[in-house]
Design a protein around this motif. Structure first.
Motif, PDB file in Angstrom:
ATOM      1  N   VAL A 162       1.052  -1.071  -0.375  1.00 41.00           N
ATOM      2  CA  VAL A 162      -0.084  -0.054   0.093  1.00 41.00           C
ATOM      3  C   VAL A 162       0.873   0.870  -0.294  1.00 41.00           C
ATOM      4  N   TRP A 165       1.319   2.081  -3.144  1.00 37.42           N
ATOM      5  CA  TRP A 165       0.683   2.396  -4.245  1.00 37.42           C
ATOM      6  C   TRP A 165      -0.124   3.658  -3.981  1.00 37.42           C
ATOM      7  N   HIS A 204      -7.328   3.096   7.790  1.00 35.78           N
ATOM      8  CA  HIS A 204      -7.995   2.457   6.341  1.00 35.78           C
ATOM      9  C   HIS A 204      -7.959   1.990   4.954  1.00 35.78           C
ATOM     10  N   ALA A 205      -6.479   2.629   4.705  1.00 37.55           N
ATOM     11  CA  ALA A 205      -5.784   1.882   2.926  1.00 37.55           C
ATOM     12  C   ALA A 205      -5.535   1.048   3.606  1.00 37.55           C
ATOM     13  N   HIS A 207      -4.756  -2.618   3.100  1.00 41.08           N
ATOM     14  CA  HIS A 207      -4.635  -4.403   2.751  1.00 41.08           C
ATOM     15  C   HIS A 207      -4.851  -5.775   3.319  1.00 41.08           C
TER      16      HIS A 207
ATOM     17  N   TRP B  10     -15.521   3.708   4.814  1.00 43.69           N
ATOM     18  CA  TRP B  10     -14.663   3.173   4.848  1.00 43.69           C
ATOM     19  C   TRP B  10     -15.530   1.682   5.213  1.00 43.69           C
ATOM     20  N   GLU B  79      -4.980   3.567  -6.460  1.00 43.13           N
ATOM     21  CA  GLU B  79      -3.728   3.325  -6.339  1.00 43.13           C
ATOM     22  C   GLU B  79      -2.987   2.656  -7.381  1.00 43.13           C
ATOM     23  N   ARG B  84      -6.287  10.781  -8.425  1.00 42.23           N
ATOM     24  CA  ARG B  84      -6.604  10.972  -7.072  1.00 42.23           C
ATOM     25  C   ARG B  84      -7.477  12.077  -7.061  1.00 42.23           C
TER      26      ARG B  84
END
Lengths: 242, 111
Positions: A162, A165, A204-205, A207, B10, B79, B84
């Protein structure tokens, strides 16, 4: 000299900056040799211009991490015998960070993110009356204890997909630190720690790939800390505290 | 996006996933049952039209899929590409609205 000690390792070392390349050196193989020993041999005996970083040599300071045969490792406590396939080693600076030179990665962003994640203890506004009593068996204390031994080596950050990315992502180390502070009952702004790590650049990002846990040389589990943060942030949101 | 909104997004992603998991199973089992039973389109429509159960089930399906798909697509694009920020957020909302419009139109025709 016996035949065993005369064997040589073929060591490909990253030289130069981001656009550098590998240069191969031949280093005598020794018993109980660490990867850091190999780098030091090259710098002292073959090419004194080789740049690399180390300090304690005993796995405390977190400064000697590099990419060893494609994987991030602490070099002072990685024995060559456990990683060198067919007597070959490949050494590069840590991934996910700009290269300063040779084996030295620029950790500025890594530490800036600790700050952004509010990875520091916030004293309570009023001075405490006497010592804080924190029972070691308290669940919060246990959660903090589980993540507290981080040595800031940057290995989890280099191993994290992450981070690669999402350039804003705070990374496992900073989030793990935030989790330990959130669980410190003496901290004066526990909600502030949650607010700093909520959202797309924060917990929250994640994975939950668990590369951080896989590669952490201290055996910590930042993925679990981040999962804890996700739960705590969501709980605070639902209670209207965020 | 603020930390608060990100947390809501989320949560919406997690909750819509929980809703979708059983609905996808019901959908697939129903499709297999209907096809293997040799039902024609007219026969299927005669069972679904006017049915509050099927209308409600697929309405919920559309809602959850639109929420889940748009949030997921936003994450994947954020990602995997340099896109973005606000324009991506707006595109994700537009994607969700589009999915809902098409989905509810289909549910309307089914029931």
């Amino acid at each position: 000299m016996s035949e065993a000690t005369m064997r040589e390792l073929e060591v490909a070392v990253w030289r130069g900056g981001d656009s550098g390349g590998f240069v191969t050196y031949r280093v005598p193989e020794r018993a109980d040799q660490t990867v850091l020993d190999v780098v030091t041999f090259i710098q002292r005996r073959i090419d004194p211009t080789l740049a690399y970083r180390y300090s304690c040599r005993v796995g405390m300071c977190g400064s000697c991490a590099m990419t060893v045969n494609g994987r991030p490792r602490w070099t002072c406590r990685t024995h060559v015998a456990t990683v060198a396939k067919g007597g070959r080693l490949s050494l590069a600076p840590l991934a996910n960070m700009p290269v300063i030179r040779d084996l030295v990665a620029d950790m500025t962003e890594f530490f800036d993110k600790w700050r952004r994640a509010k990875g520091r203890f916030v004293p309570a506004k009023e001075s405490p009356k006497g010592f804080a009593r924190v029972p070691p068996a308290d669940p919060k204390r246990r959660a903090a204890d589980a993540g507290i031994e981080c040595i800031n080596c940057g290995i989890c950050y280099a191993a994290c997909d992450v981070v690669r990315w999402n350039p804003d992502y705070l990374g496992p180390a900073a989030l793990n630190r935030a989790w330990t502070l959130y669980n410190d009952v003496r901290d004066g702004d526990r909600l502030g720690h949650l607010l700093a790590v909520a959202g797309d650049a924060g917990c929250h990002a994640c994975h939950s790939h668990q590369n951080c846990m896989e590669f952490c040389p201290k055996g910590l589990n930042p993925t679990a800390s981040i999962a804890g943060l996700k739960r705590a942030v969501a709980g605070a949101y639902l209670k209207g505290e965020l | 996006m603020s930390a608060k909104t990100e947390t809501l997004v989320w949560l919406a992603q997690r909750i819509s996933a929980m809703v979708l998991a059983p609905l996808v199973l019901v959908h697939i089992v129903t499709v297999i049952y209907a096809i293997r039973g040799g039902l024609s389109a007219a026969e299927i429509l005669s069972r679904t039209q006017g049915s509050l159960f099927w209308g409600g089930l697929y309405g919920l399906f559309v809602l959850a899929a639109a929420i889940h798909g748009s949030i997921g697509a936003r994450t994947v694009i954020g990602e995997m590409t340099p896109w973005r920020g606000r324009s991506l957020d707006a595109a994700a909302v537009a994607f969700a609205v589009g999915l809902m419009a098409m989905g509810f139109r289909a549910v309307g025709a089914l029931t």
